[in-house]
Design a protein around this motif. Structure first.
Motif: not given
Length: 122
Positions: A5, A7, A30, A32, A34, A45, A60-62, A65, A68, A71
């Motif tokens: 994972r 980030r 995954h 993430v 940011i 994306r 996944f885009a956020y 932060e 979740i 990481p």
């Protein structure tokens, strides 16, 4: 088999290239992404969807932060001044950290944080 994972901070050109590499070559469960810019996240994306097709579903885009899944690694493609804060936060949580380098001053500060936290810094 996907097992890591990530980030990733920064959804610009280097962030997209790094996200692509993580998804294709680094056994990503995954990633993430940011970035403070909603527009930048949207462009990232779209680009990753074009590059990865169906595999883009693992990305996944956020904007902020979210808390979740923890990481395994935090990667920063953010501007140098932000890397000090991002590295400190990651290492304080015992998470390995990597950025793109380029600033000896920032790297020296990060090395001090890594030594104090007994955490990996690349």
């Amino acid at each position: 088999m996907s097992k890591y994972r990530y980030r990733l901070h920064g959804a610009g050109a280097m962030g997209v290239a790094t996200a692509y590499d993580l998804a294709k070559n680094c056994e990503a469960e995954h990633v993430v992404i940011i970035d403070p810019s909603v527009e930048q996240l949207s462009r990232a994306r779209e680009r990753l969807r074009a590059l990865l097709g169906d595999k883009e579903g693992t990305l996944f885009a956020y904007l902020s932060e979210p808390n979740i899944t923890r990481p395994h690694v935090v990667v920063s493609c953010a501007p140098h001044p932000a890397n000090i804060y991002i590295a400190k936060k990651a290492m304080k949580c015992g998470i390995s950290y990597c950025d793109l380098g380029g600033s000896h001053d920032v790297a020296a500060i990060q090395k001090c944080y890594a030594n104090l936290a007994n955490s990996a810094l690349v």
